[in-house]
Design a protein around this motif. Structure first.
Motif, PDB file in Angstrom:
ATOM      1  N   TYR A  80      11.414   4.366  -8.151  1.00 18.83           N
ATOM      2  CA  TYR A  80      10.983   4.908  -6.866  1.00 18.83           C
ATOM      3  C   TYR A  80      11.988   4.607  -5.757  1.00 18.83           C
ATOM      4  CZ  TYR A  80       6.609   5.618  -9.316  1.00 18.83           C
ATOM      5  OH  TYR A  80       5.663   6.027 -10.214  1.00 18.83           O
ATOM      6  N   MET A 249      12.965   3.336   2.223  1.00 17.33           N
ATOM      7  CA  MET A 249      11.603   3.292   1.696  1.00 17.33           C
ATOM      8  C   MET A 249      10.604   4.060   2.553  1.00 17.33           C
ATOM      9  SD  MET A 249      10.966  -0.508   0.106  1.00 17.33           S
ATOM     10  CE  MET A 249      11.204  -1.395   1.646  1.00 17.33           C
ATOM     11  N   TYR A 252       7.458   5.990   1.115  1.00 15.11           N
ATOM     12  CA  TYR A 252       6.733   5.295   0.034  1.00 15.11           C
ATOM     13  C   TYR A 252       5.342   5.877  -0.202  1.00 15.11           C
ATOM     14  CZ  TYR A 252       3.871   2.918   3.507  1.00 15.11           C
ATOM     15  OH  TYR A 252       2.993   2.648   4.523  1.00 15.11           O
ATOM     16  N   ARG A 261       2.606   2.029  -5.265  1.00 13.31           N
ATOM     17  CA  ARG A 261       2.540   2.396  -3.845  1.00 13.31           C
ATOM     18  C   ARG A 261       2.168   1.185  -2.998  1.00 13.31           C
ATOM     19  NH1 ARG A 261      -0.655   6.281  -4.372  1.00 13.31           N
ATOM     20  NH2 ARG A 261      -2.620   5.335  -3.685  1.00 13.31           N
ATOM     21  N   TYR A 264       5.279  -1.089  -2.635  1.00 12.96           N
ATOM     22  CA  TYR A 264       6.254  -0.577  -1.675  1.00 12.96           C
ATOM     23  C   TYR A 264       5.702  -0.634  -0.250  1.00 12.96           C
ATOM     24  CZ  TYR A 264       9.774   0.925  -5.029  1.00 12.96           C
ATOM     25  OH  TYR A 264      10.768   0.943  -5.988  1.00 12.96           O
TER      26      TYR A 264
END
Length: 284
Positions: A80, A249, A252, A261, A264
């Protein structure tokens, strides 16, 4: 076998396997294979942030120990971060090309990224630049065309710029690159590029001052410099003006799996972590 690669279409003209087995462990080329693999893993997700369909197809073609890479890079979490950064670059690049369809694109430190294939418009001159060994790997995956060129050179060498056209608008992309060369080398590179073109934008990500400090311990000082606010670039090349910045980020919330999720979101709430890697956009 890992599940981050799409089956190769048997009708594709690029279906032949590509042998990367000679790439040494933890070399620059290996790092680029890892990033390619992370993009492939994220793009194979049902709700992909990046949507890089080329990455999964490339991984499927490449003969390499991806099972070992999978164990090292932990894609269930790290894919991610890679996708969020690349997606922001893509969005800003697309915006610029929408506004300047006649621009030249320079992707510095392109690695094994498929951005040229995904974003370039018909007739857009696009130059992918990276170290000769990295470009040698790229050439096994992609072919040059009348508007797409690959240049094998360190960006700190002045000669490769002579292969570029002069004048007009330019979009300069430097993802995960400029922090690895010294401030003096960044300054010289920017001077040469801005002397070559009339107008344009630079999109680059930089680490915070924690980057070089941590690098001394973890990576033998590979990170050469860091910044709080990106103002160094304007001091080194006054023709560049900061037009915007964002933590990599920042998107996110697009991460679909709830545990990742939450992770982050928690990191984003901690300012030193949120600002560790930021994307900056400059215009001239």
């Amino acid at each position: 076998m890992t599940n981050c690669a799409e089956p190769v279409d048997p009708t594709s003209t690029h279906r032949d396997k590509v042998d990367f087995t000679g790439v040494q462990w933890k070399s620059v080329e290996w790092t680029n294979i890892c990033l390619l693999y992370l993009r492939a893993c994220e793009s194979a997700s049902p709700h992909s942030i990046l949507g890089d369909e080329f990455a999964a197809r490339d991984v499927a073609r490449i003969d390499y120990d991806f099972d070992r890479i999978h164990r090292v890079v932990r894609p269930e979490v790290n894919k991610y971060m890679v996708a969020l950064r690349s997606a922001q670059f893509d969005a800003l690049a697309t915006d610029y090309l929408d506004r300047h369809p006649d621009a030249v694109v320079l992707h510095l430190g392109c690695g094994l990224h498929s951005r040229a294939m995904r974003l370039a418009r018909p007739g857009t001159p696009w130059f992918d630049v990276d170290l000769p060994d990295v470009i040698a790997l790229r050439r096994r995956l992609y072919a040059e065309t009348g508007t797409y060129r690959m240049i094998g050179s360190s960006v700190t060498e002045p000669e490769w710029i002579e292969d570029l056209p002069r004048g007009g608008p330019v979009l300069i992309l430097a993802e995960g690159l400029l922090m690895y060369i010294t401030p003096g080398e960044v300054t010289d590179l920017l001077h040469r590029l801005l002397d070559r073109f009339d107008t344009g934008e630079l999109i680059a990500d930089f680490l915070s001052p924690w980057g070089p400090r941590m690098s001394k311990v973890l990576t033998k000082g590979l990170i050469k410099w860091g910044t709080h606010d990106g103002s160094e670039i304007n001091r080194w090349e006054p023709r560049l003006r900061l037009a915007g910045d964002s933590p990599i980020m920042a998107g996110y919330h697009q991460i679909q799996p709830a545990p990742q999720r939450l992770l982050y979101r928690t990191q984003f709430a901690i300012r030193p972590i949120r600002n560790y890697d930021r994307l900056f956009r400059y215009a001239f």
